[in-house]
Design a protein around this motif. Structure first.
Motif, PDB file in Angstrom:
ATOM      1  N   CYS A 189     -13.493  -5.362 -44.746  1.00 36.56           N
ATOM      2  CA  CYS A 189     -12.666  -6.330 -45.469  1.00 36.56           C
ATOM      3  C   CYS A 189     -11.680  -5.614 -46.376  1.00 36.56           C
ATOM      4  O   CYS A 189     -12.075  -4.790 -47.212  1.00 36.56           O
ATOM      5  CB  CYS A 189     -13.546  -7.275 -46.290  1.00 36.56           C
ATOM      6  SG  CYS A 189     -14.643  -8.321 -45.294  1.00 36.56           S
ATOM      7  N   ASP A 190     -10.398  -5.948 -46.221  1.00 33.30           N
ATOM      8  CA  ASP A 190      -9.339  -5.427 -47.088  1.00 33.30           C
ATOM      9  C   ASP A 190      -9.082  -6.420 -48.211  1.00 33.30           C
ATOM     10  O   ASP A 190      -8.878  -7.618 -47.963  1.00 33.30           O
ATOM     11  CB  ASP A 190      -8.048  -5.215 -46.291  1.00 33.30           C
ATOM     12  CG  ASP A 190      -8.135  -4.005 -45.377  1.00 33.30           C
ATOM     13  OD1 ASP A 190      -8.283  -2.895 -45.906  1.00 33.30           O
ATOM     14  OD2 ASP A 190      -8.057  -4.177 -44.149  1.00 33.30           O
ATOM     15  N   THR A 191      -9.082  -5.913 -49.448  1.00 35.49           N
ATOM     16  CA  THR A 191      -8.759  -6.754 -50.602  1.00 35.49           C
ATOM     17  C   THR A 191      -7.697  -6.040 -51.429  1.00 35.49           C
ATOM     18  O   THR A 191      -7.982  -5.532 -52.515  1.00 35.49           O
ATOM     19  CB  THR A 191     -10.012  -7.024 -51.448  1.00 35.49           C
ATOM     20  OG1 THR A 191     -10.607  -5.761 -51.821  1.00 35.49           O
ATOM     21  CG2 THR A 191     -11.039  -7.835 -50.667  1.00 35.49           C
ATOM     22  N   PRO A 192      -6.458  -5.994 -50.948  1.00 30.44           N
ATOM     23  CA  PRO A 192      -5.426  -5.213 -51.633  1.00 30.44           C
ATOM     24  C   PRO A 192      -4.874  -5.876 -52.889  1.00 30.44           C
ATOM     25  O   PRO A 192      -4.214  -5.213 -53.686  1.00 30.44           O
ATOM     26  CB  PRO A 192      -4.332  -5.087 -50.561  1.00 30.44           C
ATOM     27  CG  PRO A 192      -4.502  -6.304 -49.708  1.00 30.44           C
ATOM     28  CD  PRO A 192      -5.969  -6.589 -49.687  1.00 30.44           C
ATOM     29  N   GLU A 193      -5.127  -7.177 -53.066  1.00 25.92           N
ATOM     30  CA  GLU A 193      -4.580  -7.888 -54.217  1.00 25.92           C
ATOM     31  C   GLU A 193      -5.694  -8.626 -54.952  1.00 25.92           C
ATOM     32  O   GLU A 193      -6.695  -9.040 -54.362  1.00 25.92           O
ATOM     33  CB  GLU A 193      -3.508  -8.895 -53.771  1.00 25.92           C
ATOM     34  CG  GLU A 193      -2.315  -8.259 -53.066  1.00 25.92           C
ATOM     35  CD  GLU A 193      -1.332  -9.306 -52.571  1.00 25.92           C
ATOM     36  OE1 GLU A 193      -1.579 -10.499 -52.823  1.00 25.92           O
ATOM     37  OE2 GLU A 193      -0.341  -8.920 -51.936  1.00 25.92           O
ATOM     38  N   GLU A 194      -5.498  -8.809 -56.248  1.00 34.05           N
ATOM     39  CA  GLU A 194      -6.475  -9.519 -57.056  1.00 34.05           C
ATOM     40  C   GLU A 194      -6.506 -10.990 -56.656  1.00 34.05           C
ATOM     41  O   GLU A 194      -5.481 -11.609 -56.393  1.00 34.05           O
ATOM     42  CB  GLU A 194      -6.131  -9.371 -58.534  1.00 34.05           C
ATOM     43  CG  GLU A 194      -7.159  -9.974 -59.473  1.00 34.05           C
ATOM     44  CD  GLU A 194      -6.831  -9.704 -60.927  1.00 34.05           C
ATOM     45  OE1 GLU A 194      -7.588 -10.193 -61.799  1.00 34.05           O
ATOM     46  OE2 GLU A 194      -5.824  -9.014 -61.184  1.00 34.05           O
ATOM     47  N   GLY A 195      -7.699 -11.543 -56.569  1.00 31.83           N
ATOM     48  CA  GLY A 195      -7.828 -12.943 -56.196  1.00 31.83           C
ATOM     49  C   GLY A 195      -9.092 -13.193 -55.408  1.00 31.83           C
ATOM     50  O   GLY A 195     -10.019 -12.379 -55.408  1.00 31.83           O
ATOM     51  N   GLU A 196      -9.147 -14.330 -54.717  1.00 25.64           N
ATOM     52  CA  GLU A 196     -10.323 -14.726 -53.950  1.00 25.64           C
ATOM     53  C   GLU A 196     -10.022 -14.695 -52.460  1.00 25.64           C
ATOM     54  O   GLU A 196      -8.932 -15.084 -52.026  1.00 25.64           O
ATOM     55  CB  GLU A 196     -10.762 -16.138 -54.346  1.00 25.64           C
ATOM     56  CG  GLU A 196     -11.311 -16.221 -55.763  1.00 25.64           C
ATOM     57  CD  GLU A 196     -11.653 -17.641 -56.146  1.00 25.64           C
ATOM     58  OE1 GLU A 196     -10.708 -18.471 -56.126  1.00 25.64           O
ATOM     59  OE2 GLU A 196     -12.812 -17.933 -56.452  1.00 25.64           O
ATOM     60  N   TYR A 197     -10.991 -14.253 -51.693  1.00 24.75           N
ATOM     61  CA  TYR A 197     -10.870 -14.154 -50.240  1.00 24.75           C
ATOM     62  C   TYR A 197     -12.051 -14.897 -49.630  1.00 24.75           C
ATOM     63  O   TYR A 197     -13.209 -14.564 -49.910  1.00 24.75           O
ATOM     64  CB  TYR A 197     -10.880 -12.694 -49.789  1.00 24.75           C
ATOM     65  CG  TYR A 197      -9.726 -11.863 -50.314  1.00 24.75           C
ATOM     66  CD1 TYR A 197      -8.648 -11.554 -49.500  1.00 24.75           C
ATOM     67  CD2 TYR A 197      -9.735 -11.377 -51.620  1.00 24.75           C
ATOM     68  CE1 TYR A 197      -7.599 -10.782 -49.973  1.00 24.75           C
ATOM     69  CE2 TYR A 197      -8.692 -10.610 -52.102  1.00 24.75           C
ATOM     70  CZ  TYR A 197      -7.617 -10.313 -51.272  1.00 24.75           C
ATOM     71  OH  TYR A 197      -6.580  -9.548 -51.751  1.00 24.75           O
ATOM     72  N   THR A 198     -11.769 -15.898 -48.825  1.00 24.52           N
ATOM     73  CA  THR A 198     -12.840 -16.705 -48.249  1.00 24.52           C
ATOM     74  C   THR A 198     -12.651 -16.850 -46.746  1.00 24.52           C
ATOM     75  O   THR A 198     -11.546 -16.691 -46.221  1.00 24.52           O
ATOM     76  CB  THR A 198     -12.873 -18.118 -48.874  1.00 24.52           C
ATOM     77  OG1 THR A 198     -11.620 -18.780 -48.602  1.00 24.52           O
ATOM     78  CG2 THR A 198     -13.101 -18.044 -50.366  1.00 24.52           C
ATOM     79  N   GLY A 199     -13.722 -17.160 -46.067  1.00 21.38           N
ATOM     80  CA  GLY A 199     -13.681 -17.370 -44.623  1.00 21.38           C
ATOM     81  C   GLY A 199     -15.089 -17.374 -44.071  1.00 21.38           C
ATOM     82  O   GLY A 199     -16.068 -17.537 -44.812  1.00 21.38           O
ATOM     83  N   LYS A 200     -15.215 -17.158 -42.780  1.00 24.51           N
ATOM     84  CA  LYS A 200     -16.533 -17.140 -42.159  1.00 24.51           C
ATOM     85  C   LYS A 200     -16.476 -16.354 -40.853  1.00 24.51           C
ATOM     86  O   LYS A 200     -15.400 -16.133 -40.282  1.00 24.51           O
ATOM     87  CB  LYS A 200     -17.043 -18.560 -41.902  1.00 24.51           C
ATOM     88  CG  LYS A 200     -16.173 -19.360 -40.941  1.00 24.51           C
ATOM     89  CD  LYS A 200     -16.726 -20.779 -40.770  1.00 24.51           C
ATOM     90  CE  LYS A 200     -15.835 -21.591 -39.820  1.00 24.51           C
ATOM     91  NZ  LYS A 200     -16.350 -22.961 -39.629  1.00 24.51           N
ATOM     92  N   VAL A 201     -17.654 -15.924 -40.404  1.00 27.44           N
ATOM     93  CA  VAL A 201     -17.809 -15.234 -39.127  1.00 27.44           C
ATOM     94  C   VAL A 201     -18.727 -16.082 -38.265  1.00 27.44           C
ATOM     95  O   VAL A 201     -19.868 -16.366 -38.655  1.00 27.44           O
ATOM     96  CB  VAL A 201     -18.408 -13.826 -39.306  1.00 27.44           C
ATOM     97  CG1 VAL A 201     -18.516 -13.114 -37.961  1.00 27.44           C
ATOM     98  CG2 VAL A 201     -17.576 -13.003 -40.275  1.00 27.44           C
ATOM     99  N   ASN A 202     -18.234 -16.519 -37.123  1.00 29.62           N
ATOM    100  CA  ASN A 202     -19.029 -17.337 -36.214  1.00 29.62           C
ATOM    101  C   ASN A 202     -19.600 -16.470 -35.096  1.00 29.62           C
ATOM    102  O   ASN A 202     -18.912 -15.598 -34.555  1.00 29.62           O
ATOM    103  CB  ASN A 202     -18.180 -18.456 -35.600  1.00 29.62           C
ATOM    104  CG  ASN A 202     -17.804 -19.510 -36.617  1.00 29.62           C
ATOM    105  OD1 ASN A 202     -18.591 -19.863 -37.482  1.00 29.62           O
ATOM    106  ND2 ASN A 202     -16.579 -20.018 -36.525  1.00 29.62           N
ATOM    107  N   PHE A 203     -20.834 -16.731 -34.729  1.00 27.91           N
ATOM    108  CA  PHE A 203     -21.490 -16.014 -33.644  1.00 27.91           C
ATOM    109  C   PHE A 203     -21.854 -16.996 -32.526  1.00 27.91           C
ATOM    110  O   PHE A 203     -22.420 -18.059 -32.785  1.00 27.91           O
ATOM    111  CB  PHE A 203     -22.756 -15.305 -34.142  1.00 27.91           C
ATOM    112  CG  PHE A 203     -22.480 -14.188 -35.094  1.00 27.91           C
ATOM    113  CD1 PHE A 203     -22.170 -12.925 -34.634  1.00 27.91           C
ATOM    114  CD2 PHE A 203     -22.502 -14.407 -36.462  1.00 27.91           C
ATOM    115  CE1 PHE A 203     -21.899 -11.888 -35.512  1.00 27.91           C
ATOM    116  CE2 PHE A 203     -22.236 -13.383 -37.349  1.00 27.91           C
ATOM    117  CZ  PHE A 203     -21.933 -12.125 -36.874  1.00 27.91           C
TER     118      PHE A 203
END
Length: 436
Positions: free
Chosen positions: A392-406
């Motif tokens: 996971c890349d987090t180059p900027e301050e803030g929130e990162y959301t999502g999901k991984v489906n299998f």
């Protein structure tokens, strides 16, 4: 949106249930309770210790409404996905790289503890080829004592040195006589004496080499190849390091595995369906510009070449994986430079009575990538495990959301979901402490 900066004014809908999510010094836990509570309240039994501090902090900061709502939405999704009815025949466990934790974290391994490093590439090469000739295989008697077997597995014989030269110097073949000369010099004309010996081997045994003697053979091979090509010593060492893959221990490990499966020699089994790893054919006669002894240097200079060769070795990094308290990824992480993502792992263990072929979909995670290298195409039987690496890349301050489906790649059956919530803060440890 997958990435909400801290100063975003976007509005989001309230979650049906706020979270009992945890962020330890950098990781969070979600309670398995399914009871519904009113927004803004949390029971101590649901969020002990650091959990309640983080949740209360998020809910009481009136200026961070967007963060609070995003976090609550994440928790409600985790609670929904953790219900038994949504399980698809797998048990999911998530891990994070301990390097993400700030220094001094209660969850981190003490910094003064000594981790066991992996083998260096040269040690990997020695151990691999020293174990090629087994009792009962071609060129080795089956009437050996246990002591002889134990010694044979930690020392290299002449046939094993020939196999090493053939596989690792495929475009620069040596004759049998030349390899024998190098082994004899390594045993009788040492350019360095080291106190003690390697693995308790007998220094007077001219048929077996220890690691240091093997290393001196590699140095002599390097000098001969460089001299025949007219290269400088520095260029010759660089070429040998590239041939032996000294700066890529993981790639070397994969190649040695292919050699063992397809061209291990000594009458061993070979996988008939795989393309064999090619090695140099043992040369009958080679015209060298001068005798082998004239390629050699003085003893101090030979030591310098050995040090140059060792300087190219890079030991594999040891990653300490810490488990989340559920099938989710939720952390406060520092902002990362480009091309230096945070590392996570998702472990799938099959609980299905039938084989499954897991595959992952991270199309909704624009800031993440995944690597999955299955060992075979036979699927996972009950109890077997499969690992997915997530970056996971987090180059900027803030929130990162999502999901991984299998899902099952063959039947399309849904296997499970891993929700992702990352909050990126400045790299300074003080800033991360304030965020927690």
């Amino acid at each position: 949106t997958n990435h909400l900066p801290n100063n975003s004014s976007a509005k989001t809908t309230h979650a049906s249930r706020p979270g009992s999510a945890l962020s330890g010094p950098a990781h969070s836990m979600v309670s398995g309770a399914s009871a519904v509570s009113k927004p803004g309240s949390v029971a101590n039994s649901e969020a002990p210790g650091l959990v309640s501090r983080l949740v209360d902090h998020l809910r009481t900061r009136g200026s961070d409404t967007t963060q609070r709502e995003t976090f609550q939405q994440f928790e409600s999704k985790v609670l929904r996905d953790s219900k038994p009815s949504r399980a698809g025949g797998v048990r999911i466990t998530c891990f994070f790289d301990e390097e993400i934790l700030p220094r001094g974290s209660a969850l981190a391994t003490p910094r003064n503890s000594q981790l066991v490093d992996g083998l260096s590439p040269l040690e990997m090469l020695f151990d691999f080829f020293a174990g090629r000739q087994q009792p009962g295989t071609s060129g080795c008697s089956s009437n050996l004592t246990f002591d002889e077997i134990a010694q044979g597995n930690v020392s290299m014989s002449f046939p094993e040195l020939l196999k090493f030269a053939s596989m690792m110097f495929p475009k620069d073949p040596f004759t049998r006589v030349e390899v024998q000369w190098m082994m004899t010099k390594a045993k009788t004309d040492k350019y360095a004496e080291v106190e003690g010996n390697w693995h308790g081997d007998d220094g007077n045994d001219l048929k077996q080499m220890n690691f240091l003697e093997f290393l001196s053979c590699v140095v002599r091979m390097t000098l001969v190849v460089a001299g025949c090509k007219g290269h400088t010593i520095e260029q010759g060492v660089k070429d040998t390091a590239k041939l032996l893959m000294l700066n890529d221990p993981q790639g070397l490990k994969a190649r040695l595995l292919r050699i063992a499966r397809t061209n291990g020699g000594f009458g061993g089994w070979a996988e008939p369906t795989d393309t064999p790893e090619e090695g140099a054919t043992l040369a009958i006669g080679i015209r060298r510009p001068k005798p082998l002894k004239d390629f050699m240097l003085s003893r101090p200079e030979m030591m310098d070449v050995q040090h140059m060769l060792l300087s190219y070795c890079r030991k594999p990094t040891t990653t300490i994986w810490k488990a989340f308290d559920g099938s989710f990824i939720s952390m406060v992480v520092p902002i990362t430079p480009r091309n230096k993502p945070h590392k996570f792992q998702i472990l799938l263990q099959s609980t299905s009575p039938k084989p499954i072929w897991p595959s992952c979909d991270i199309s909704n995670l624009s800031f993440a990538s995944s690597k999955y290298l299955p060992s075979s195409d036979n699927g996972l039987a009950a109890g077997m495990e499969s690992t997915f690496d997530v970056f996971c890349d987090t180059p900027e301050e803030g929130e990162y959301t999502g999901k991984v489906n299998f899902t099952d790649s063959r039947t399309g059956m849904f296997l499970g979901t891993v929700q992702v919530y990352l909050r990126a803060v400045p790299c300074a440890e003080e800033g991360r402490s304030r965020a927690l």
